[in-house]
Write a protein that holds these residues in place. Structure first.
Motif, mmCIF file in Angstrom:
data_model
loop_
_atom_site.group_PDB
_atom_site.id
_atom_site.type_symbol
_atom_site.label_atom_id
_atom_site.label_comp_id
_atom_site.label_asym_id
_atom_site.label_seq_id
_atom_site.Cartn_x
_atom_site.Cartn_y
_atom_site.Cartn_z
ATOM 1 N N THR A 38 -12.421 -47.339 -60.455
ATOM 2 C CA THR A 38 -13.695 -47.813 -60.991
ATOM 3 C C THR A 38 -14.703 -47.986 -59.863
ATOM 4 O O THR A 38 -14.376 -48.521 -58.799
ATOM 5 N N GLU A 39 -15.932 -47.547 -60.096
ATOM 6 C CA GLU A 39 -16.985 -47.710 -59.097
ATOM 7 C C GLU A 39 -17.444 -49.165 -59.073
ATOM 8 O O GLU A 39 -17.873 -49.711 -60.096
ATOM 9 N N LEU A 40 -17.356 -49.810 -57.910
ATOM 10 C CA LEU A 40 -17.820 -51.187 -57.772
ATOM 11 C C LEU A 40 -19.306 -51.191 -57.454
ATOM 12 O O LEU A 40 -19.829 -50.263 -56.838
ATOM 13 N N SER A 41 -19.985 -52.249 -57.852
ATOM 14 C CA SER A 41 -21.404 -52.365 -57.544
ATOM 15 C C SER A 41 -21.606 -52.495 -56.042
ATOM 16 O O SER A 41 -20.701 -52.938 -55.312
ATOM 17 N N TYR A 42 -22.777 -52.110 -55.576
ATOM 18 C CA TYR A 42 -23.035 -52.163 -54.129
ATOM 19 C C TYR A 42 -22.879 -53.573 -53.578
ATOM 20 O O TYR A 42 -22.246 -53.752 -52.518
ATOM 21 N N PRO A 43 -23.409 -54.628 -54.223
ATOM 22 C CA PRO A 43 -23.230 -55.982 -53.658
ATOM 23 C C PRO A 43 -21.765 -56.381 -53.517
ATOM 24 O O PRO A 43 -21.373 -56.996 -52.526
ATOM 25 N N VAL A 44 -20.958 -56.036 -54.513
ATOM 26 C CA VAL A 44 -19.537 -56.394 -54.443
ATOM 27 C C VAL A 44 -18.849 -55.625 -53.326
ATOM 28 O O VAL A 44 -18.104 -56.186 -52.515
ATOM 29 N N ARG A 45 -19.086 -54.311 -53.277
ATOM 30 C CA ARG A 45 -18.484 -53.501 -52.219
ATOM 31 C C ARG A 45 -18.913 -53.996 -50.846
ATOM 32 O O ARG A 45 -18.072 -54.138 -49.934
ATOM 33 N N HIS A 46 -20.211 -54.258 -50.692
ATOM 34 C CA HIS A 46 -20.723 -54.697 -49.396
ATOM 35 C C HIS A 46 -20.102 -56.032 -48.982
ATOM 36 O O HIS A 46 -19.718 -56.228 -47.818
ATOM 37 N N ALA A 47 -19.975 -56.959 -49.943
ATOM 38 C CA ALA A 47 -19.407 -58.278 -49.628
ATOM 39 C C ALA A 47 -17.945 -58.159 -49.218
ATOM 40 O O ALA A 47 -17.492 -58.837 -48.279
ATOM 41 N N LEU A 48 -17.186 -57.291 -49.896
ATOM 42 C CA LEU A 48 -15.790 -57.119 -49.534
ATOM 43 C C LEU A 48 -15.650 -56.481 -48.151
ATOM 44 O O LEU A 48 -14.839 -56.918 -47.327
ATOM 45 N N GLU A 49 -16.436 -55.442 -47.909
ATOM 46 C CA GLU A 49 -16.321 -54.750 -46.631
ATOM 47 C C GLU A 49 -16.799 -55.631 -45.483
ATOM 48 O O GLU A 49 -16.304 -55.510 -44.357
ATOM 49 N N ALA A 50 -17.750 -56.545 -45.754
ATOM 50 C CA ALA A 50 -18.183 -57.482 -44.721
ATOM 51 C C ALA A 50 -17.054 -58.431 -44.331
ATOM 52 O O ALA A 50 -17.033 -58.962 -43.217
ATOM 53 N N ARG A 51 -16.121 -58.624 -45.236
ATOM 54 C CA ARG A 51 -14.958 -59.475 -44.959
ATOM 55 C C ARG A 51 -13.788 -58.686 -44.370
ATOM 56 O O ARG A 51 -12.717 -59.232 -44.159
ATOM 57 N N VAL A 90 -10.549 -57.625 -57.721
ATOM 58 C CA VAL A 90 -11.706 -57.978 -56.895
ATOM 59 C C VAL A 90 -11.764 -59.481 -56.681
ATOM 60 O O VAL A 90 -11.972 -59.967 -55.558
ATOM 61 N N ASN A 91 -11.561 -60.254 -57.736
ATOM 62 C CA ASN A 91 -11.577 -61.710 -57.601
ATOM 63 C C ASN A 91 -10.472 -62.192 -56.668
ATOM 64 O O ASN A 91 -10.666 -63.134 -55.884
ATOM 65 N N GLU A 92 -9.305 -61.553 -56.753
ATOM 66 C CA GLU A 92 -8.206 -61.918 -55.859
ATOM 67 C C GLU A 92 -8.568 -61.615 -54.420
ATOM 68 O O GLU A 92 -8.255 -62.389 -53.504
ATOM 69 N N ALA A 93 -9.254 -60.489 -54.204
ATOM 70 C CA ALA A 93 -9.673 -60.126 -52.853
ATOM 71 C C ALA A 93 -10.646 -61.164 -52.290
ATOM 72 O O ALA A 93 -10.520 -61.585 -51.134
ATOM 73 N N PHE A 94 -11.583 -61.587 -53.096
ATOM 74 C CA PHE A 94 -12.522 -62.616 -52.630
ATOM 75 C C PHE A 94 -11.804 -63.937 -52.374
ATOM 76 O O PHE A 94 -12.143 -64.683 -51.446
ATOM 77 N N ARG A 95 -10.797 -64.237 -53.203
ATOM 78 C CA ARG A 95 -10.046 -65.488 -53.024
ATOM 79 C C ARG A 95 -9.332 -65.520 -51.687
ATOM 80 O O ARG A 95 -9.102 -66.576 -51.109
#
Length: 509
Positions: free
Chosen positions: A443-456, A500-505
């Motif tokens: 699934t294509e993630l939105s740019y803000p979500v992708r950017h936030a994950l990659e920043a981490r 995605v939520n688990e990744a942010f957690r």
């Protein structure tokens, strides 16, 4: 464990590794690649010269690839065709085909090698890394708590002088007689398996005209194993009878009657006896693998009978599991409680391997005449079942036990399993030495979500559902998976937002 303070000349290092066998050197390389300075202490200045382990599977081969020595290992190893179970007259009872490449890893399922040669490859790689400070020819005498860390004391065997190095974490890769295990306060639990075996290593100018796999003689009277290890190196192992010892087989003439069935003649001209040794194969596991900043790895934590060829590999798996966790904690990217997952994940996995090796040994070597008769009929019957044959031939090991860093949901079919190395390594630059987390999704993630994950530090990889990676996800009834730095799936789900939520957690993925 002593509580004596460190001496004034103590050098502080984030990690001290006691023992420079395959497990210790692998740990050192992995940590150095992740930017962690390491001090390695070993009683030998160079590689221990005697051959011991001779086999590793494709999963462990992927660890060698991450160390940067896959090409070197390919050059010194020999793929094997699998395993033949033989009766006492060397008639084939059953054949387990493990030839070719494993689709999941892209490497041979079974690989034969000479351990000292592999260790020299690993040592050369370790010495290339400036963050590794190797100190050989020393004897570690004490591991003492000092403040928030440890003081590891050792004596230089050449000069007799004593020194101390300070560390936040100490890895005990120092084998069956581990001094770090004493400091942890751990004891070895006996899993009730003990057999005495004679191990014979030979080099020969002759090429023995034998099937290029492992020959396992299933005979209660004299169980035996034969395998070609290299271009000119061969190994035999024979179960010793009561009253026998290695001293009874000190020369080529002494061993000639044992190896004659494979050499087709008793003439041993052109043979060189590299080693004859007696080993007691045991099944043991430490009751605890950690005490605060002290960890046990490899033979310091577990001893595995050799019947399924997983002993050395288990230690390298320990290193792979722990290194990224230590680096993440030391660099502030992961919470310290990630270290709590090391023992439950690895201990259960190793326990499964040990018990399988023990069962295999018992099935192959015990039962007297009745056992020999049962093996003659049951082994072919078992392998005649397609599902059983596929399961036995498959080189995949059991998934890791659920932990705080492996999803505990029963419906998660991929959690705890290794992601397919050959597939994932082709995505977005492959398995880099910084070993980030990866979120793989169809699934294509939105740019803000992708950017936030990659920043981490979490690499996001979008794949087509019809691609090899997408097919792997679909096979696990998932559309997204979070893959840890060691290649283990932390979580997968049909709903990508859950992953995605688990990744942010996990904060800094």
């Amino acid at each position: 464990m002593s509580s004596n303070p460190a001496t004034a000349d103590a050098v502080t290092s984030p990690v001290v590794i006691v023992g420079a066998g395959p497990t210790g050197v692998t740990s050192a390389i992995l940590l150095a690649q992740l930017g962690v300075p390491v001090v390695v202490l070993d009683r030998w200045a160079d590689v221990y010269p005697q051959p011991r382990a001779v086999h590793l599977d494709d999963e462990v081969f992927t660890i060698l690839d991450r160390l940067g020595v896959a090409a070197e290992f390919t050059a010194i190893s020999r793929p094997a065709l699998g395993l033949r179970l033989l009766d006492r007259d060397l008639r084939v009872l059953a054949e387990i085909d493990r030839g070719g490449l494993a689709p999941s890893s892209g490497y041979p399922r079974a690989n034969m090698f000479d351990q000292p040669v592999l260790e020299r490859v690993l040592r050369a790689r370790m010495h290339e890394l400036p963050l590794v400070d190797f100190r050989g020819d020393v004897i570690v005498t004490d591991v003492a708590e000092v403040g928030d860390g440890y003081a590891v004391s050792y004596t230089d065997r050449t000069t007799g002088t004593g020194q101390t190095v300070g560390a936040r974490f100490v890895l005990g890769c120092d084998g069956a007689n581990s001094i770090v295990r004493q400091a942890v306060g751990a004891t070895m639990q006996d899993l009730r398996f003990e057999q005495r075996w004679l191990v014979i290593d030979v080099t020969s100018e002759k090429t023995l005209d034998q099937w290029e796999g492992v020959h396992q003689v299933c005979d209660s009277g004299r169980a035996a194993t034969y395998m070609r290890v290299g271009a000119d190196r061969y190994r035999w192992e024979f179960q010793l009878r009561d009253g026998e010892s290695a001293a009874d087989y000190a020369t080529l003439d002494d061993v000639a009657p044992l190896i004659e069935p494979w050499t087709t003649e008793s003439d041993t001209s052109g043979f060189e006896l590299v080693r004859v040794a007696e080993y007691t194969f045991r099944a043991m596991i430490a009751d605890r693998w950690r005490r605060e900043g002290l960890f046990l790895l490899g033979d310091a934590a577990h001893l595995t009978p050799p019947f399924i060829g997983q002993g050395m590999g288990a230690g390298l798996r320990d290193s792979m599991n722990l290194a990224w966790k230590l680096a993440g904690v030391l660099q502030g990217r992961l919470p310290e409680d990630v270290l709590d997952s090391y023992e439950p994940e690895r201990k259960q996995h190793v326990d499964t391997i040990i018990r399988l090796a023990k069962l295999t040994g018992v099935v192959m070597t015990s039962g007297g005449r009745v056992g020999n008769a049962l093996r003659r009929y049951l082994a072919p019957a078992a392998l005649a079942v397609p599902r059983a044959r596929r399961r036995i031939a498959d080189s995949e090991t059991a998934p890791l036990t659920r932990s705080d860093w492996i999803n505990a949901r029963r419906r998660d079919r991929l959690a705890g399993r290794l992601a397919p190395y050959a597939t994932i390594s082709r995505l977005n630059g492959g398995w880099s030495t910084d070993q980030p987390f990866r979120l793989i999704t169809t699934t294509e993630l939105s740019y803000p979500v992708r950017h936030a994950l990659e920043a981490r530090g979490c690499r996001v990889i979008r794949v087509e559902a019809s691609s090899p990676a997408g097919t792997w996800l679909g096979g696990g009834r998932a559309r997204a998976a979070l893959v840890r730095p060691d290649g283990t799936v932390l979580m997968s789900a049909q709903t990508p937002s859950l992953v995605v939520n688990e990744a942010f957690r996990r904060f800094a993925c």
